[in-house]
Design a protein around this motif. Structure first.
Motif, PDB file in Angstrom:
ATOM      1  N   MET A   1       1.017  -1.281   0.063  1.00 19.47           N
ATOM      2  CA  MET A   1       0.026   0.256  -0.053  1.00 19.47           C
ATOM      3  C   MET A   1       0.812   1.111  -0.254  1.00 19.47           C
ATOM      4  SD  MET A   1      -2.956  -1.001   2.692  1.00 19.47           S
ATOM      5  CE  MET A   1      -3.871   0.386   2.625  1.00 19.47           C
ATOM      6  N   GLY A   2       1.993   1.269   0.454  1.00 23.24           N
ATOM      7  CA  GLY A   2       3.081   2.241   0.407  1.00 23.24           C
ATOM      8  C   GLY A   2       2.511   3.383   1.448  1.00 23.24           C
ATOM      9  N   GLU A   3       2.565   4.548   0.793  1.00 19.80           N
ATOM     10  CA  GLU A   3       2.280   5.784   1.611  1.00 19.80           C
ATOM     11  C   GLU A   3       0.513   5.964   1.698  1.00 19.80           C
ATOM     12  OE1 GLU A   3       4.009   9.279   0.049  1.00 19.80           O
ATOM     13  OE2 GLU A   3       6.046   8.584   0.417  1.00 19.80           O
ATOM     14  N   GLN A   4      -0.114   4.777   0.977  1.00 19.21           N
ATOM     15  CA  GLN A   4      -1.652   4.973   1.289  1.00 19.21           C
ATOM     16  C   GLN A   4      -1.971   4.275   2.577  1.00 19.21           C
ATOM     17  OE1 GLN A   4      -3.126   2.839  -2.142  1.00 19.21           O
ATOM     18  NE2 GLN A   4      -3.031   4.725  -3.526  1.00 19.21           N
ATOM     19  N   TYR A   5      -1.173   3.678   3.355  1.00 20.29           N
ATOM     20  CA  TYR A   5      -1.490   2.956   4.309  1.00 20.29           C
ATOM     21  C   TYR A   5      -1.646   3.936   5.504  1.00 20.29           C
ATOM     22  CZ  TYR A   5      -1.015   0.238   8.904  1.00 20.29           C
ATOM     23  OH  TYR A   5      -1.375  -0.569   9.787  1.00 20.29           O
ATOM     24  N   ALA A   6      -2.893   4.131   6.079  1.00 17.56           N
ATOM     25  CA  ALA A   6      -3.084   5.091   7.211  1.00 17.56           C
ATOM     26  C   ALA A   6      -3.339   4.601   8.572  1.00 17.56           C
ATOM     27  CB  ALA A   6      -4.348   5.945   6.999  1.00 17.56           C
ATOM     28  N   GLY A   7      -2.586   3.415   8.797  1.00 19.80           N
ATOM     29  CA  GLY A   7      -2.849   2.652  10.286  1.00 19.80           C
ATOM     30  C   GLY A   7      -3.787   1.667  10.310  1.00 19.80           C
ATOM     31  N   ASN A   8      -4.613   1.345   9.399  1.00 19.22           N
ATOM     32  CA  ASN A   8      -5.633   0.413   9.475  1.00 19.22           C
ATOM     33  C   ASN A   8      -5.811  -0.197   8.191  1.00 19.22           C
ATOM     34  OD1 ASN A   8      -7.587  -1.008  10.709  1.00 19.22           O
ATOM     35  ND2 ASN A   8      -9.052   0.304  10.261  1.00 19.22           N
ATOM     36  N   ILE A   9      -5.958  -1.643   8.359  1.00 13.18           N
ATOM     37  CA  ILE A   9      -6.073  -2.286   7.013  1.00 13.18           C
ATOM     38  C   ILE A   9      -7.568  -2.699   6.964  1.00 13.18           C
ATOM     39  CG2 ILE A   9      -5.855  -4.567   5.667  1.00 13.18           C
ATOM     40  CD1 ILE A   9      -3.140  -4.630   7.028  1.00 13.18           C
ATOM     41  N   ARG A  10      -8.340  -2.278   5.880  1.00 17.06           N
ATOM     42  CA  ARG A  10      -9.637  -2.755   5.693  1.00 17.06           C
ATOM     43  C   ARG A  10      -9.561  -3.945   4.618  1.00 17.06           C
ATOM     44  NH1 ARG A  10     -10.854   2.535   2.671  1.00 17.06           N
ATOM     45  NH2 ARG A  10      -8.866   1.945   1.633  1.00 17.06           N
ATOM     46  N   ARG A  11     -11.114  -4.343   4.711  1.00 23.88           N
ATOM     47  CA  ARG A  11     -11.316  -5.634   3.636  1.00 23.88           C
ATOM     48  C   ARG A  11     -10.980  -5.360   2.360  1.00 23.88           C
ATOM     49  NH1 ARG A  11     -13.891 -10.087   5.646  1.00 23.88           N
ATOM     50  NH2 ARG A  11     -14.848  -9.906   7.841  1.00 23.88           N
ATOM     51  N   ALA A  12     -11.110  -4.113   1.984  1.00 25.03           N
ATOM     52  CA  ALA A  12     -11.051  -3.670   0.635  1.00 25.03           C
ATOM     53  C   ALA A  12      -9.571  -3.638   0.322  1.00 25.03           C
ATOM     54  CB  ALA A  12     -11.584  -2.217   0.349  1.00 25.03           C
ATOM     55  N   ASP A  13      -8.644  -3.482   1.375  1.00 24.54           N
ATOM     56  CA  ASP A  13      -7.240  -3.447   1.108  1.00 24.54           C
ATOM     57  C   ASP A  13      -6.701  -4.854   0.902  1.00 24.54           C
ATOM     58  OD1 ASP A  13      -7.214  -0.510   1.713  1.00 24.54           O
ATOM     59  OD2 ASP A  13      -7.070  -1.047   3.556  1.00 24.54           O
ATOM     60  N   LEU A  14      -7.292  -5.768   1.696  1.00 27.30           N
ATOM     61  CA  LEU A  14      -6.838  -7.122   1.494  1.00 27.30           C
ATOM     62  C   LEU A  14      -7.187  -7.905   0.072  1.00 27.30           C
ATOM     63  CD1 LEU A  14      -7.960  -8.648   4.946  1.00 27.30           C
ATOM     64  CD2 LEU A  14      -5.543  -7.727   4.231  1.00 27.30           C
ATOM     65  N   ALA A  15      -8.424  -7.084  -0.565  1.00 24.55           N
ATOM     66  CA  ALA A  15      -8.744  -7.570  -1.791  1.00 24.55           C
ATOM     67  C   ALA A  15      -8.122  -6.835  -2.980  1.00 24.55           C
ATOM     68  CB  ALA A  15     -10.065  -7.393  -2.110  1.00 24.55           C
ATOM     69  N   THR A  16      -7.364  -5.802  -2.809  1.00 24.32           N
ATOM     70  CA  THR A  16      -6.814  -4.921  -3.814  1.00 24.32           C
ATOM     71  C   THR A  16      -5.226  -5.461  -4.275  1.00 24.32           C
ATOM     72  OG1 THR A  16      -7.834  -2.985  -3.083  1.00 24.32           O
ATOM     73  CG2 THR A  16      -5.873  -2.748  -4.290  1.00 24.32           C
ATOM     74  N   ASP A  17      -5.262  -6.124  -5.416  1.00 18.58           N
ATOM     75  CA  ASP A  17      -4.084  -6.638  -5.849  1.00 18.58           C
ATOM     76  C   ASP A  17      -2.977  -5.534  -5.849  1.00 18.58           C
ATOM     77  OD1 ASP A  17      -2.787  -9.085  -6.709  1.00 18.58           O
ATOM     78  OD2 ASP A  17      -2.605  -8.196  -8.778  1.00 18.58           O
ATOM     79  N   THR A  18      -1.766  -6.194  -5.298  1.00 26.97           N
ATOM     80  CA  THR A  18      -0.483  -5.602  -5.569  1.00 26.97           C
ATOM     81  C   THR A  18       0.704  -6.638  -5.400  1.00 26.97           C
ATOM     82  OG1 THR A  18       0.373  -5.315  -3.286  1.00 26.97           O
ATOM     83  CG2 THR A  18      -1.096  -3.622  -4.102  1.00 26.97           C
ATOM     84  N   PRO A  19       1.599  -6.301  -6.167  1.00 31.21           N
ATOM     85  CA  PRO A  19       2.882  -7.316  -6.324  1.00 31.21           C
ATOM     86  C   PRO A  19       3.199  -8.036  -4.941  1.00 31.21           C
ATOM     87  CG  PRO A  19       3.285  -5.656  -7.630  1.00 31.21           C
ATOM     88  CD  PRO A  19       2.169  -4.998  -6.756  1.00 31.21           C
ATOM     89  N   TYR A  20       2.763  -7.266  -3.701  1.00 31.14           N
ATOM     90  CA  TYR A  20       2.911  -7.500  -2.496  1.00 31.14           C
ATOM     91  C   TYR A  20       1.878  -8.190  -1.610  1.00 31.14           C
ATOM     92  CZ  TYR A  20       7.602  -5.258  -3.196  1.00 31.14           C
ATOM     93  OH  TYR A  20       8.952  -4.876  -3.682  1.00 31.14           O
ATOM     94  N   ASN A  21       0.730  -8.087  -2.347  1.00 29.03           N
ATOM     95  CA  ASN A  21      -0.475  -8.761  -1.506  1.00 29.03           C
ATOM     96  C   ASN A  21      -0.724 -10.200  -1.520  1.00 29.03           C
ATOM     97  OD1 ASN A  21      -3.135  -9.393  -0.529  1.00 29.03           O
ATOM     98  ND2 ASN A  21      -4.217  -7.599  -1.514  1.00 29.03           N
ATOM     99  N   THR A  22      -0.184 -10.974  -0.296  1.00 25.41           N
ATOM    100  CA  THR A  22       0.052 -12.264  -0.154  1.00 25.41           C
ATOM    101  C   THR A  22      -1.428 -12.982  -0.076  1.00 25.41           C
ATOM    102  OG1 THR A  22       0.516 -12.081   2.083  1.00 25.41           O
ATOM    103  CG2 THR A  22       2.005 -12.254   0.519  1.00 25.41           C
TER     104      THR A  22
END
Length: 351
Positions: free
Chosen positions: A259-280
């Protein structure tokens, strides 16, 4: 005057001269000793003096005066330097002028090169952004990398094309005035290479890791998952078993890194579903690069994972930082429910 009286007069003169010479010698010795071992005046805590390449002894004495030490007694300084074998042998560097320092102590420090040392600690789990920010704050470190992006920095370290994340071993590094951030990074990179080589060479057989680079990636994930030393091999064991079974790692720290700088201290379900090269959660296997700087213990855990059958873990939720390890999804879901219950209870109490 008779020869006898003349002889007697010469004798008295000789005795007087000898006494005077002795008195002068005693006075000189006392003055010299009183200078050499008496604390220097005019010093405050934190004062220092720099001996630079090409400085003469006279120039060093001038610098001491500029630092607050009263001028004068240059003859005593020169005599003491000769006696200590320090004349012409003062080593380049920055020297402490702490209150209570004597001329003898100072010259011995300068002769032996006992310069002021400074320290910077690379913290386990830092990412490259955090490391660079800490180096930028470090004083009196020379800052040579401020205008270099990560690619240019790695090229300057002799590692062109290498991703910088995870390449610097978390330790405390000592440096002296005149050293640069590039010097520190070079030592930290070499220390990480040595620690990774050692961990990989001693690895247990049969790991589902194709290279020491993958071991470094796994170690960085382990480092971010726990600060509890004895848990690192257990967490590494969970990830190794998942890799062996073809299960996704599903580890939050990789998602946060992606997420890089988009991370604001909390992970949402949508973040877990958003694909990035680092999303395991969305991609199988290990991420493409490390996500942090793993310490030596995390490297050892990744290459010597604990045996067992746990495939899941979740935080206990009691503030200890510890985790509950479970074998099945049902057990894991029950542990998650307990964690959420504790979390909500703590929030209610805090309110």
């Amino acid at each position: 005057m008779s020869p006898q009286k003349r002889k007697h007069g010469f004798g008295l003169l000789f005795v007087a001269t000898a006494l005077l010479a002795g008195a002068l010698g005693y006075w000189a010795v006392n003055r010299y000793l009183g200078f050499a071992d008496v604390p220097l005046a005019g010093l405050d805590a934190g004062d220092s003096v720099r001996v630079e390449r090409g400085d003469s002894f006279a120039r060093v004495l001038d610098k001491l005066h500029e630092a607050g030490i009263p001028a004068g007694q240059r003859v005593e300084w020169q005599l003491l330097a000769r006696q200590l074998g320090a004349a012409g042998k003062l080593q380049v560097g920055e020297y402490a002028l702490d209150p209570g320092t004597t001329p003898r102590q100072l010259l011995l420090r300068m002769r032996e090169g006992k310069v002021i040392s400074h320290r910077i600690t690379i913290v386990e789990g830092w990412n490259m952004r955090e490391l660079r920010a800490a180096l930028a704050r470090a004083q009196p470190l020379e800052h040579e990398t401020a205008q270099l992006d990560d690619a240019a920095l790695m090229a300057a370290l002799g590692q062109p094309g290498v991703h910088p994340e995870g390449r610097f071993l978390p330790e405390t590094y000592v440096y002296t005035r005149g050293d640069s951030d590039l010097d520190v990074l070079g030592r930290a990179r070499a220390a990480m290479a040595e620690a990774l080589d050692a961990a990989w060479e001693s690895r247990v057989p049969g790991l589902p890791l194709r290279s020491k680079e993958e071991a470094l990636v796994l170690a960085s994930i382990v480092e971010k998952e726990t600060g509890i030393a004895e848990e690192r091999p257990r967490i590494a064991g969970v990830f190794v078993r998942r890799l062996e079974l073809g299960m996704k790692l599903q580890t939050d720290p990789t998602v946060i890194y992606g997420m890089g700088e988009q991370y604001a201290g909390n992970i949402r379900r949508a973040d877990l579903a958003t694909d990035t090269p680092y999303n395991t959660y969305t991609r199988p296997g290990l991420p493409p690069t490390p996500i942090a700087m793993p310490g030596a213990a995390a490297l050892q855990a990744a290459t010597h994972p604990a045996q067992g059958d746990a495939l899941y873990f979740v935080a206990v939720g009691d503030g200890s930082g510890r985790h509950v390890f479970t074998r099945s999804l049902a057990e894991h879901q029950a542990a998650v429910r307990e964690y959420l219950q504790r979390y909500r209870q703590q929030r209610r109490q805090a309110q």
